[in-house]
Design a protein around this motif. Structure first.
Motif, PDB file in Angstrom:
ATOM      1  N   PHE A 270       0.803  -1.223   0.000  1.00  0.00           N
ATOM      2  CA  PHE A 270       0.000   0.000   0.000  1.00  0.00           C
ATOM      3  C   PHE A 270       0.842   1.283   0.000  1.00  0.00           C
ATOM      4  O   PHE A 270       0.352   2.328  -0.439  1.00  0.00           O
ATOM      5  CB  PHE A 270      -0.930   0.019   1.220  1.00  0.00           C
ATOM      6  CG  PHE A 270      -2.052  -0.958   1.136  1.00  0.00           C
ATOM      7  CD1 PHE A 270      -3.136  -0.727   0.303  1.00  0.00           C
ATOM      8  CD2 PHE A 270      -2.027  -2.128   1.875  1.00  0.00           C
ATOM      9  CE1 PHE A 270      -4.184  -1.629   0.211  1.00  0.00           C
ATOM     10  CE2 PHE A 270      -3.074  -3.044   1.800  1.00  0.00           C
ATOM     11  CZ  PHE A 270      -4.152  -2.798   0.961  1.00  0.00           C
ATOM     12  N   MET A 271       2.081   1.202   0.489  1.00  0.00           N
ATOM     13  CA  MET A 271       2.847   2.424   0.717  1.00  0.00           C
ATOM     14  C   MET A 271       4.110   2.552  -0.135  1.00  0.00           C
ATOM     15  O   MET A 271       4.794   3.566  -0.047  1.00  0.00           O
ATOM     16  CB  MET A 271       3.252   2.495   2.195  1.00  0.00           C
ATOM     17  CG  MET A 271       2.082   2.479   3.161  1.00  0.00           C
ATOM     18  SD  MET A 271       1.020   3.928   3.010  1.00  0.00           S
ATOM     19  CE  MET A 271       2.111   5.214   3.619  1.00  0.00           C
ATOM     20  N   ALA A 272       4.428   1.543  -0.936  1.00  0.00           N
ATOM     21  CA  ALA A 272       5.681   1.570  -1.690  1.00  0.00           C
ATOM     22  C   ALA A 272       5.795   2.796  -2.591  1.00  0.00           C
ATOM     23  O   ALA A 272       6.854   3.447  -2.656  1.00  0.00           O
ATOM     24  CB  ALA A 272       5.837   0.290  -2.508  1.00  0.00           C
ATOM     25  N   ASP A 273       4.711   3.134  -3.278  1.00  0.00           N
ATOM     26  CA  ASP A 273       4.750   4.281  -4.192  1.00  0.00           C
ATOM     27  C   ASP A 273       4.933   5.587  -3.432  1.00  0.00           C
ATOM     28  O   ASP A 273       5.652   6.488  -3.892  1.00  0.00           O
ATOM     29  CB  ASP A 273       3.466   4.339  -5.028  1.00  0.00           C
ATOM     30  CG  ASP A 273       3.375   3.199  -6.035  1.00  0.00           C
ATOM     31  OD1 ASP A 273       4.435   2.603  -6.339  1.00  0.00           O
ATOM     32  OD2 ASP A 273       2.271   2.885  -6.481  1.00  0.00           O
ATOM     33  N   ILE A 274       4.290   5.712  -2.273  1.00  0.00           N
ATOM     34  CA  ILE A 274       4.430   6.929  -1.468  1.00  0.00           C
ATOM     35  C   ILE A 274       5.861   7.085  -0.978  1.00  0.00           C
ATOM     36  O   ILE A 274       6.443   8.173  -1.026  1.00  0.00           O
ATOM     37  CB  ILE A 274       3.440   6.901  -0.284  1.00  0.00           C
ATOM     38  CG1 ILE A 274       2.004   6.957  -0.804  1.00  0.00           C
ATOM     39  CG2 ILE A 274       3.715   8.042   0.691  1.00  0.00           C
ATOM     40  CD1 ILE A 274       0.958   6.807   0.270  1.00  0.00           C
ATOM     41  N   VAL A 275       6.431   5.981  -0.504  1.00  0.00           N
ATOM     42  CA  VAL A 275       7.827   6.009  -0.052  1.00  0.00           C
ATOM     43  C   VAL A 275       8.741   6.409  -1.199  1.00  0.00           C
ATOM     44  O   VAL A 275       9.640   7.249  -1.051  1.00  0.00           O
ATOM     45  CB  VAL A 275       8.232   4.637   0.522  1.00  0.00           C
ATOM     46  CG1 VAL A 275       9.739   4.595   0.786  1.00  0.00           C
ATOM     47  CG2 VAL A 275       7.467   4.351   1.805  1.00  0.00           C
ATOM     48  N   GLU A 276       8.520   5.810  -2.372  1.00  0.00           N
ATOM     49  CA  GLU A 276       9.368   6.079  -3.530  1.00  0.00           C
ATOM     50  C   GLU A 276       9.266   7.527  -3.972  1.00  0.00           C
ATOM     51  O   GLU A 276      10.269   8.163  -4.324  1.00  0.00           O
ATOM     52  CB  GLU A 276       8.972   5.149  -4.675  1.00  0.00           C
ATOM     53  CG  GLU A 276       9.913   5.178  -5.872  1.00  0.00           C
ATOM     54  CD  GLU A 276      11.270   4.572  -5.576  1.00  0.00           C
ATOM     55  OE1 GLU A 276      12.247   5.011  -6.216  1.00  0.00           O
ATOM     56  OE2 GLU A 276      11.363   3.684  -4.708  1.00  0.00           O
ATOM     57  N   LEU A 277       8.065   8.105  -3.937  1.00  0.00           N
ATOM     58  CA  LEU A 277       7.849   9.458  -4.437  1.00  0.00           C
ATOM     59  C   LEU A 277       8.266  10.544  -3.447  1.00  0.00           C
ATOM     60  O   LEU A 277       8.816  11.573  -3.846  1.00  0.00           O
ATOM     61  CB  LEU A 277       6.373   9.649  -4.798  1.00  0.00           C
ATOM     62  CG  LEU A 277       5.874   8.936  -6.057  1.00  0.00           C
ATOM     63  CD1 LEU A 277       4.365   9.066  -6.180  1.00  0.00           C
ATOM     64  CD2 LEU A 277       6.563   9.497  -7.304  1.00  0.00           C
ATOM     65  N   TYR A 278       8.018  10.312  -2.141  1.00  0.00           N
ATOM     66  CA  TYR A 278       8.141  11.406  -1.185  1.00  0.00           C
ATOM     67  C   TYR A 278       9.210  11.219  -0.107  1.00  0.00           C
ATOM     68  O   TYR A 278       9.594  12.194   0.544  1.00  0.00           O
ATOM     69  CB  TYR A 278       6.791  11.642  -0.490  1.00  0.00           C
ATOM     70  CG  TYR A 278       5.676  11.973  -1.438  1.00  0.00           C
ATOM     71  CD1 TYR A 278       5.646  13.198  -2.105  1.00  0.00           C
ATOM     72  CD2 TYR A 278       4.651  11.064  -1.698  1.00  0.00           C
ATOM     73  CE1 TYR A 278       4.624  13.510  -2.991  1.00  0.00           C
ATOM     74  CE2 TYR A 278       3.628  11.364  -2.575  1.00  0.00           C
ATOM     75  CZ  TYR A 278       3.614  12.597  -3.223  1.00  0.00           C
ATOM     76  OH  TYR A 278       2.614  12.892  -4.095  1.00  0.00           O
TER      77      TYR A 278
ATOM     78  N   ALA B  38      10.678   0.237   8.684  1.00  0.00           N
ATOM     79  CA  ALA B  38      12.021   0.391   8.121  1.00  0.00           C
ATOM     80  C   ALA B  38      12.011   0.572   6.607  1.00  0.00           C
ATOM     81  O   ALA B  38      13.070   0.781   6.008  1.00  0.00           O
ATOM     82  CB  ALA B  38      12.891  -0.809   8.497  1.00  0.00           C
ATOM     83  N   MET B  39      10.838   0.515   5.980  1.00  0.00           N
ATOM     84  CA  MET B  39      10.765   0.874   4.564  1.00  0.00           C
ATOM     85  C   MET B  39      11.071   2.350   4.361  1.00  0.00           C
ATOM     86  O   MET B  39      11.428   2.760   3.256  1.00  0.00           O
ATOM     87  CB  MET B  39       9.381   0.545   3.997  1.00  0.00           C
ATOM     88  CG  MET B  39       9.134  -0.937   3.773  1.00  0.00           C
ATOM     89  SD  MET B  39       7.612  -1.234   2.847  1.00  0.00           S
ATOM     90  CE  MET B  39       8.004  -0.463   1.271  1.00  0.00           C
TER      91      MET B  39
ATOM     92  N   VAL C  75      15.522  13.132   4.377  1.00  0.00           N
ATOM     93  CA  VAL C  75      14.788  12.114   5.139  1.00  0.00           C
ATOM     94  C   VAL C  75      15.753  11.073   5.687  1.00  0.00           C
ATOM     95  O   VAL C  75      15.681  10.681   6.862  1.00  0.00           O
ATOM     96  CB  VAL C  75      13.712  11.442   4.262  1.00  0.00           C
ATOM     97  CG1 VAL C  75      13.127  10.214   4.974  1.00  0.00           C
ATOM     98  CG2 VAL C  75      12.608  12.425   3.923  1.00  0.00           C
ATOM     99  N   ILE C  76      16.686  10.634   4.862  1.00  0.00           N
ATOM    100  CA  ILE C  76      17.659   9.618   5.281  1.00  0.00           C
ATOM    101  C   ILE C  76      18.527  10.138   6.424  1.00  0.00           C
ATOM    102  O   ILE C  76      18.787   9.424   7.397  1.00  0.00           O
ATOM    103  CB  ILE C  76      18.516   9.182   4.078  1.00  0.00           C
ATOM    104  CG1 ILE C  76      17.662   8.360   3.107  1.00  0.00           C
ATOM    105  CG2 ILE C  76      19.730   8.373   4.540  1.00  0.00           C
ATOM    106  CD1 ILE C  76      18.358   8.024   1.813  1.00  0.00           C
ATOM    107  N   ALA C  77      18.977  11.377   6.317  1.00  0.00           N
ATOM    108  CA  ALA C  77      19.819  11.953   7.368  1.00  0.00           C
ATOM    109  C   ALA C  77      19.069  12.009   8.704  1.00  0.00           C
ATOM    110  O   ALA C  77      19.608  11.635   9.753  1.00  0.00           O
ATOM    111  CB  ALA C  77      20.284  13.344   6.961  1.00  0.00           C
TER     112      ALA C  77
END
Length: 268
Positions: A102-110, A159-160, A116-118
Motif C-alpha cells: 500500500f505504501m511503496a509508491d508513497i515512499v518512492e515518491l516522497y 524500516a521501509m 529524510v535519510i539523514a
C-alpha cells in the motif's frame, strides 16, 4: 557503472544490509559525493541475491531445521519450538508485505530524499541507544510469540522509510521486548530471509519486464562481493554484539547522519 563502482556498491550493500546502520543512507553517499549514477534494476537484483545467499548459507542448519519443522507442522500437525519459531517469522513478515503493497509508491515518491535519510539515521540511532541501555535481555528468539512477532514485524515495516535500517529497527524492537542482543540479531537475520526473497522476486519480475541492457560483468561482481561481505558481516557481528553492545553503531549513525546534513547544507 564501472566495475570499480559495482565493487564498492556491492561491498556497501553487503556490509550494511545486516548492520543496524542503514544501507540506504550509505548507498546515497556515492551519488551525493562522487556523482555516481544509479546502479540500475539488474544490479539491485544481483546484490539482493548475494545477501540472501549469504544469510541462508550462514544459517543453513537453522534454515533446514525451521523449514522442515514448519512443513511438518502443516502436513503432519507436529508441534515443536522450531515450528513455532518458523511460524513467528512468517507472522513477522506480514506487516512489511502489507505496508509495501500500500505504501511503496508513497515512499518512492516522497521519502527517498537525502534529508529524510539523514534525519531518520539520527532519530532511529538514538532510539536504538535508548532501548539498548534499558533492555532486560532475558529472552531468546524461541520466546517469540504472536504479539512480540507482530511488534517486531511492524518495526520491519516502518524500516521501509529510507535511513531507518531494517536490521536496526527489528533489533531495536526485539531488545525492547527483552531479547538478548544475540537473540535480537539472530531473529532479525532470520526475518530477513523471507523479506529479501520477496523483494528480490519483485525486482526480478520488474527486470524481466524491462528492456534495459544488462552488464553481466558488473552483475557478477555485485553478486560475489555482496555475498562475501554480507557473510563476513553476519559472522563478525554475532561474535561481537554481546560484548560491544549497540553503542558503536549508534555513534556511527550519528556521525553519518550529521555528516549527511553538513554535506547537504554545503550543496545549497
Amino acid at each position: 557503472m564501472s566495475h570499480f563502482e559495482a565493487f564498492m556498491l556491492a561491498l556497501i550493500q553487503g556490509l550494511t544490509e545486516f548492520l543496524p546502520i542503514s544501507s540506504s543512507a550509505h548507498l546515497i553517499l556515492p551519488s551525493q559525493v562522487f556523482g555516481w549514477q544509479d546502479q540500475g534494476l539488474a544490479f539491485d537484483v544481483a546484490v539482493h541475491v548475494g545477501t540472501l545467499a549469504a544469510v541462508v548459507m550462514y544459517f543453513r542448519s537453522e534454515v533446514v531445521s525451521l523449514l522442515s519443522a514448519w512443513l511438518a507442522s502443516i502436513f503432519k500437525g507436529h508441534r515443536c519450538r522450531e515450528a513455532s519459531l518458523a511460524w513467528m517469522i512468517v507472522l513477522a513478515t506480514i506487516p512489511a508485505c502489507v505496508f509495501g503493497f500500500f505504501m511503496a509508491d508513497i515512499v518512492e515518491l516522497y521519502l527517498r530524499s537525502a534529508w529524510v535519510i539523514a534525519i531518520t539515521t539520527i532519530v532511529f540511532g538514538l532510539l536504538l541507544w535508548w532501548v539498548d541501555r534499558r533492555a532486560s535481555q532475558t529472552r531468546d528468539e524461541y520466546d517469540a510469540n504472536a504479539k512480540r512477532s507482530l511488534f517486531i514485524g511492524l518495526a520491519q515495516a516502518a524500516a521501509m522509510i529510507p535511513g531507518t535500517s531494517r536490521s536496526g529497527a527489528t533489533m531495536t524492537a526485539a531488545l525492547y521486548l527483552g531479547f538478548t542482543r544475540e537473540a535480537a540479531a539472530r531473529f532479525s537475520f532470520l526475518m530477513s530471509i523471507p523479506i529479501i526473497l520477496l523483494a528480490g522476486t519483485y525486482l526480478g519480475t520488474k527486470l524481466v519486464e524491462s528492456s534495459a541492457p544488462i552488464d553481466f560483468g558488473g552483475l557478477g561482481i555485485g553478486l560475489a562481493v555482496s555475498f562475501i561481505s554480507a557473510y563476513a558481516c553476519i559472522h563478525v557481528f554475532l561474535k561481537l554484539v554481546t560484548r560491544i553492545g549497540m553503542l558503536p553503531f549508534v555513534i556511527y549513525r550519528l556521525v553519518l547522519g550529521f555528516g549527511l546534513i553538513a554535506l547537504l547544507l554545503s550543496q545549497q
